[in-house]
Scaffold this motif. Sequence first.
Motif, PDB file in Angstrom:
ATOM      1  N   GLN A   3       7.040   9.584   2.580  1.00 22.27           N
ATOM      2  CA  GLN A   3       6.299   8.476   3.159  1.00 22.27           C
ATOM      3  C   GLN A   3       6.966   8.062   4.460  1.00 22.27           C
ATOM      4  N   PRO A   4       6.196   7.457   5.363  1.00 22.37           N
ATOM      5  CA  PRO A   4       6.816   6.945   6.586  1.00 22.37           C
ATOM      6  C   PRO A   4       7.790   5.815   6.261  1.00 22.37           C
ATOM      7  N   ALA A   5       8.752   5.627   7.117  1.00 26.98           N
ATOM      8  CA  ALA A   5       9.767   4.594   6.902  1.00 26.98           C
ATOM      9  C   ALA A   5       9.143   3.217   6.702  1.00 26.98           C
ATOM     10  N   GLU A   6       8.061   2.938   7.399  1.00 22.65           N
ATOM     11  CA  GLU A   6       7.409   1.638   7.281  1.00 22.65           C
ATOM     12  C   GLU A   6       6.868   1.401   5.875  1.00 22.65           C
ATOM     13  N   ALA A   7       6.330   2.448   5.248  1.00 22.78           N
ATOM     14  CA  ALA A   7       5.801   2.333   3.889  1.00 22.78           C
ATOM     15  C   ALA A   7       6.935   2.096   2.899  1.00 22.78           C
ATOM     16  N   ILE A   8       8.052   2.784   3.103  1.00 26.91           N
ATOM     17  CA  ILE A   8       9.208   2.601   2.227  1.00 26.91           C
ATOM     18  C   ILE A   8       9.766   1.199   2.396  1.00 26.91           C
ATOM     19  N   TYR A   9       9.838   0.721   3.626  1.00 32.36           N
ATOM     20  CA  TYR A   9      10.289  -0.651   3.884  1.00 32.36           C
ATOM     21  C   TYR A   9       9.384  -1.644   3.158  1.00 32.36           C
ATOM     22  N   GLY A  10       8.081  -1.452   3.250  1.00 32.11           N
ATOM     23  CA  GLY A  10       7.143  -2.336   2.580  1.00 32.11           C
ATOM     24  C   GLY A  10       7.360  -2.363   1.081  1.00 32.11           C
ATOM     25  N   LEU A  11       7.607  -1.203   0.500  1.00 30.76           N
ATOM     26  CA  LEU A  11       7.864  -1.125  -0.936  1.00 30.76           C
ATOM     27  C   LEU A  11       9.152  -1.844  -1.308  1.00 30.76           C
ATOM     28  N   VAL A  12      10.193  -1.666  -0.512  1.00 30.95           N
ATOM     29  CA  VAL A  12      11.479  -2.316  -0.789  1.00 30.95           C
ATOM     30  C   VAL A  12      11.340  -3.837  -0.697  1.00 30.95           C
ATOM     31  N   LYS A  53      -5.814 -12.597  -0.672  1.00 30.60           N
ATOM     32  CA  LYS A  53      -6.402 -12.790  -1.988  1.00 30.60           C
ATOM     33  C   LYS A  53      -7.197 -11.551  -2.344  1.00 30.60           C
ATOM     34  N   ALA A  54      -6.962 -11.018  -3.527  1.00 32.45           N
ATOM     35  CA  ALA A  54      -7.677  -9.831  -4.006  1.00 32.45           C
ATOM     36  C   ALA A  54      -8.529 -10.269  -5.192  1.00 32.45           C
ATOM     37  N   ASP A  55      -9.711 -10.742  -4.902  1.00 29.68           N
ATOM     38  CA  ASP A  55     -10.589 -11.247  -5.960  1.00 29.68           C
ATOM     39  C   ASP A  55     -10.916 -10.150  -6.951  1.00 29.68           C
ATOM     40  N   PRO A  56     -11.070 -10.473  -8.195  1.00 27.95           N
ATOM     41  CA  PRO A  56     -11.033 -11.836  -8.713  1.00 27.95           C
ATOM     42  C   PRO A  56      -9.690 -12.225  -9.314  1.00 27.95           C
ATOM     43  N   TYR A  57      -8.690 -11.354  -9.295  1.00 28.02           N
ATOM     44  CA  TYR A  57      -7.527 -11.593 -10.145  1.00 28.02           C
ATOM     45  C   TYR A  57      -6.225 -11.955  -9.466  1.00 28.02           C
ATOM     46  N   GLY A  58      -5.963 -11.523  -8.278  1.00 28.45           N
ATOM     47  CA  GLY A  58      -4.617 -11.743  -7.761  1.00 28.45           C
ATOM     48  C   GLY A  58      -4.506 -11.592  -6.261  1.00 28.45           C
ATOM     49  N   TRP A  59      -3.341 -11.145  -5.851  1.00 31.00           N
ATOM     50  CA  TRP A  59      -2.988 -11.017  -4.441  1.00 31.00           C
ATOM     51  C   TRP A  59      -2.524  -9.602  -4.181  1.00 31.00           C
ATOM     52  N   GLU A  60      -2.752  -9.126  -2.961  1.00 29.34           N
ATOM     53  CA  GLU A  60      -2.274  -7.801  -2.578  1.00 29.34           C
ATOM     54  C   GLU A  60      -1.573  -7.889  -1.240  1.00 29.34           C
ATOM     55  N   LEU A  61      -0.646  -6.985  -1.043  1.00 27.23           N
ATOM     56  CA  LEU A  61       0.093  -6.931   0.219  1.00 27.23           C
ATOM     57  C   LEU A  61      -0.728  -6.181   1.244  1.00 27.23           C
ATOM     58  N   GLN A  62      -0.584  -6.581   2.476  1.00 30.49           N
ATOM     59  CA  GLN A  62      -1.290  -5.916   3.564  1.00 30.49           C
ATOM     60  C   GLN A  62      -0.279  -5.371   4.559  1.00 30.49           C
ATOM     61  N   LEU A  63      -0.260  -4.083   4.687  1.00 31.58           N
ATOM     62  CA  LEU A  63       0.531  -3.432   5.744  1.00 31.58           C
ATOM     63  C   LEU A  63      -0.475  -2.664   6.587  1.00 31.58           C
ATOM     64  N   ASP A  64      -1.420  -3.418   7.159  1.00 28.49           N
ATOM     65  CA  ASP A  64      -2.572  -2.826   7.828  1.00 28.49           C
ATOM     66  C   ASP A  64      -2.193  -1.781   8.856  1.00 28.49           C
ATOM     67  N   LEU A  65      -1.134  -2.029   9.579  1.00 27.13           N
ATOM     68  CA  LEU A  65      -0.755  -1.129  10.658  1.00 27.13           C
ATOM     69  C   LEU A  65      -0.508   0.282  10.124  1.00 27.13           C
ATOM     70  N   TYR A  66      -0.052   0.381   8.894  1.00 22.39           N
ATOM     71  CA  TYR A  66       0.298   1.687   8.320  1.00 22.39           C
ATOM     72  C   TYR A  66      -0.615   2.075   7.161  1.00 22.39           C
ATOM     73  N   ASN A  67      -1.670   1.280   6.897  1.00 26.19           N
ATOM     74  CA  ASN A  67      -2.640   1.593   5.860  1.00 26.19           C
ATOM     75  C   ASN A  67      -1.959   1.859   4.528  1.00 26.19           C
ATOM     76  N   CYS A  68      -1.086   0.954   4.123  1.00 25.82           N
ATOM     77  CA  CYS A  68      -0.311   1.158   2.907  1.00 25.82           C
ATOM     78  C   CYS A  68      -0.226  -0.144   2.135  1.00 25.82           C
ATOM     79  N   ASN A  69      -0.549  -0.146   0.851  1.00 28.20           N
ATOM     80  CA  ASN A  69      -0.409  -1.304  -0.030  1.00 28.20           C
ATOM     81  C   ASN A  69       0.536  -0.959  -1.169  1.00 28.20           C
ATOM     82  N   PRO A  70       1.823  -1.241  -1.030  1.00 24.71           N
ATOM     83  CA  PRO A  70       2.748  -0.909  -2.124  1.00 24.71           C
ATOM     84  C   PRO A  70       2.500  -1.786  -3.342  1.00 24.71           C
TER      85      PRO A  70
END
Length: 70
Positions: A3-12, A53-70
């Motif tokens: 994975q790109p470093a940005e995706a790994i950073y997002g996961l960490v 907000k990720a309806d209907p249940y919770g929240w999700e992370l946005q790393l739009d620049l890298y198209n990655c949701n850890p």
Amino acid sequence: MNQPAEAIYGLVVHEAAHALAEARGVKDTSRNGRYHNERYADLAMELGLVCDKADPYGWELQLDLYNCNP
């Protein structure tokens, strides 16, 4: 990891928000840990992540620049 470093950073940082919740005694998920709740979103944003907000249940992370949701 292939994975790109940005995706790994997002996961960490994602996992760091869970660790912060644990250290502070904050319940940061709902439905048996299946969904991030608003308290998790607040902690993640405190660490610099963007959450939507990720309806209907919770929240999700946005790393739009890298198209990655850890």
